[in-house]
Motif scaffolding. Structure first.
Motif, short mmCIF file in Angstrom:
data_model
loop_
_atom_site.label_atom_id
_atom_site.label_comp_id
_atom_site.label_asym_id
_atom_site.label_seq_id
_atom_site.Cartn_x
_atom_site.Cartn_y
_atom_site.Cartn_z
N UNK A 236 17.09 14.04 33.05
CA UNK A 236 15.84 14.72 32.71
C UNK A 236 14.68 13.73 32.65
N UNK A 237 15.01 12.45 32.41
CA UNK A 237 13.97 11.41 32.39
C UNK A 237 13.79 10.79 33.78
N UNK A 238 14.44 11.37 34.76
CA UNK A 238 14.28 10.87 36.12
C UNK A 238 15.22 9.73 36.47
N UNK A 239 16.16 9.43 35.55
CA UNK A 239 17.09 8.35 35.84
C UNK A 239 18.29 8.87 36.61
N UNK A 240 18.39 8.47 37.86
CA UNK A 240 19.46 8.96 38.70
C UNK A 240 20.71 8.11 38.53
N UNK A 258 18.45 19.80 40.61
CA UNK A 258 18.07 18.50 40.03
C UNK A 258 16.55 18.37 39.96
N UNK A 259 15.96 19.21 39.21
CA UNK A 259 14.50 19.15 39.05
C UNK A 259 14.20 19.07 37.56
N UNK A 260 13.02 18.51 37.23
CA UNK A 260 12.67 18.39 35.81
C UNK A 260 12.69 19.77 35.16
N UNK A 268 25.13 20.62 35.16
CA UNK A 268 26.51 20.14 35.06
C UNK A 268 27.44 21.02 35.90
N UNK A 269 27.24 22.34 35.81
CA UNK A 269 28.05 23.26 36.62
C UNK A 269 27.89 22.93 38.11
N UNK A 270 26.64 22.71 38.51
CA UNK A 270 26.38 22.42 39.92
C UNK A 270 27.05 21.11 40.33
N UNK A 271 26.87 20.05 39.51
CA UNK A 271 27.44 18.75 39.84
C UNK A 271 28.96 18.81 39.87
N UNK A 272 29.51 19.71 39.07
CA UNK A 272 30.97 19.88 39.10
C UNK A 272 31.39 20.61 40.37
#
Lengths: 326, 326
Positions: A236-240, A258-260, A268-272
């Motif tokens: 959320x702070x833009x740290x990838x 992955x947007x602010x 998390x669901x998406x990344x999973x």
């Protein structure tokens, strides 16, 4: 975290490190003393001191005085960097306690970090003098890497063009360099030769990479509300980190998630679902395996088992990347 | 600042210090490199390195390598502390140039200060190893004092109940401790005995007190518009120094003048008319004399003359405390 026997062989030394940490941050200025003590407590698991002490033992060392001095030194560096990180990230809690920044404001927090940092010199000076010059050179490079890694983290925040290689370079500097230095300081205290020192350095570096990848995964997962951590997602702070970087290059739907301001649970669901969390977890496990492999040439010992156990711990993320945990 | 002959005897070493300072803050991260280079340039007069080099010479030293390493170390410490001070004071310029804080924001300025600070370890490691342990112990104490002095300064800001003794304690930690360490590091590089080292330490400490008193007077006077400095008076930020403390205990009209938002020109006129500026100037001169007296037992030399000249310079405030200068 480590098996019981490994814990017990360094238990007494670790207790002396904890005592030295408390004594060394003493100050006539009460506010500074209290803040520095909390900063040292907030470090938590004493992972870096454990590495110094176990590496020293695994290489047959018997200079417990220097090993304890080095273990205290690396923990002070770690604690100081957390205090300054918390200012830069505007974090209000760490391990459930208010940060120096939240409690005292940015001015005194900055000074607290500086104080914990400079006490490192005091810890260092407790080591035996024959190995001090080598230890200082090693720490000089590790500290520079640590700070350069922090700078890169700030400069590259929000940069969706970051590559995986660049991510590894940043975590290599920000985290793995101090782990590598910790293991190598153990080797220095043991008066180990160049080959054994280099092996320890590699162990520490690989462990550091695994640990940071794991930490970044936990940060994402915890932001969805598990683990009792406050919802403060690096993302959320833009740290990838590794999982979102994987998603960005493998899924066209990434920008949607992955947007602010995106709902952490959805992220998390998406990344999973796109396999990004599994990918990152596998990477962490691979680096932990590399760390364990770097120890293979050492004679079997309880201390070596302890180092292996730390590496396994650093990759122990399976449980939190499965759907039921978030 | 020093007489020509004293300058020339350390001229070449000072040039090597300047070169080492530039080289040591090199970083692959351009922003960090540029900011660290500016931080090192902003230090200015290289007062502390001059003290190291002259003390080393005055005690008959011939280890120029260690003297240069120590001189670089103390200047890095000084430069790093200025970067962090500028964040805490929200200063936008130093020596007419934008501060790291103004140019890069607090986050990267904090990291820049940390970077310049950690490079101190690198400089230190260039000294000869036989004297390194002693040097580290000495720096450990000086650094702790420096940071504790900063903390006191922040904690006591706006405290009109501060005593003169407390003021001296704070500037002793914040400023004089590093001057004392600089002089003593010169003695260490010269392999001087305990007595000569102690004499140098006292020289540096007294010089440091004189210098800080002078700097505090200049800050007040400059805030009235002389010297081309921006109008940023420590006093306006609640930081009390010797002249206002004298006024507070000797003039009932103090509270009328020493209040937030007071016209700096009126404050200076008042501090002059009640004798506070003269009092502070006399104090500075006294401490400079103490510094020079600490050198008396040394054999006469150009280097000793150079140290005396630095002490005289530290008390050279007569010209700015007379009415025509503001």
């Amino acid at each position: 975290m480590t098996d019981a026997s490994a814990c017990s062989i360094i238990g007494r030394s670790l207790a002396r490190v904890q005592q030295m940490l408390q004594e060394i941050v003493a100050s006539r200025i009460d506010v500074l003393h209290a803040a520095a003590r909390r900063a040292v407590d907030a470090g938590g698991k004493l992972l870096r001191p454990r590495i110094v002490l176990l590496a020293h033992r695994a290489l047959g060392g018997s200079d417990e005085t220097s090993a304890i001095a080095f273990a205290t030194t690396v923990e002070l560096l770690h604690a100081a960097s957390l205090v300054h990180d918390d200012i830069n990230d505007e974090s209000s809690t760490r391990r459930g306690l208010p940060t120096a920044h939240a409690e005292l404001g940015a001015r005194l927090a900055l000074i607290t970090g500086d104080f914990v940092f400079v006490r490192m010199l005091h810890a260092l000076s407790a080591s035996h003098t024959d190995i001090l010059p080598g230890a200082i050179r090693l720490l000089a490079d590790a500290c520079a890497a640590l700070v350069e890694g922090e700078a890169q983290g700030v400069l590259r925040a929000g940069d969706f063009g970051m590559t995986e290689n660049e991510y590894f370079e940043i975590i290599g500097q920000k985290t793995a360099a101090l782990f590598a230095a910790s293991a190598e300081l153990g080797a220095i205290a043991a008066r180990a030769g160049a080959e054994a020192s280099e092996r320890m350095r590699r162990y520490g570096y690989e462990l550091g990479l695994a640990y940071q990848i794991r930490d970044d995964i936990l940060d994402i997962v915890a932001s969805a509300g598990s683990l009792g951590k406050p919802v403060r997602c690096d993302l959320a702070q833009g740290k990838l980190s590794l999982a979102p970087l994987f998603a960005l290059r493998s899924s066209t739907r990434s920008s949607e998630y992955l947007r602010p301001g995106a709902d952490p649970a959805h992220v998390v669901q998406f990344l999973h679902s796109c396999g990004a969390l599994d990918y990152a977890a596998t990477c962490a496990a691979d680096h932990a395996s590399n760390a364990i492999r770097a120890l293979e040439a050492l004679p079997p010992s309880t201390a070596r088992d302890g180092l292996s156990a730390l590496a396994s711990y650093a990759a122990s993320i399976e449980s939190v990347t499965s759907p039921q945990s978030y």
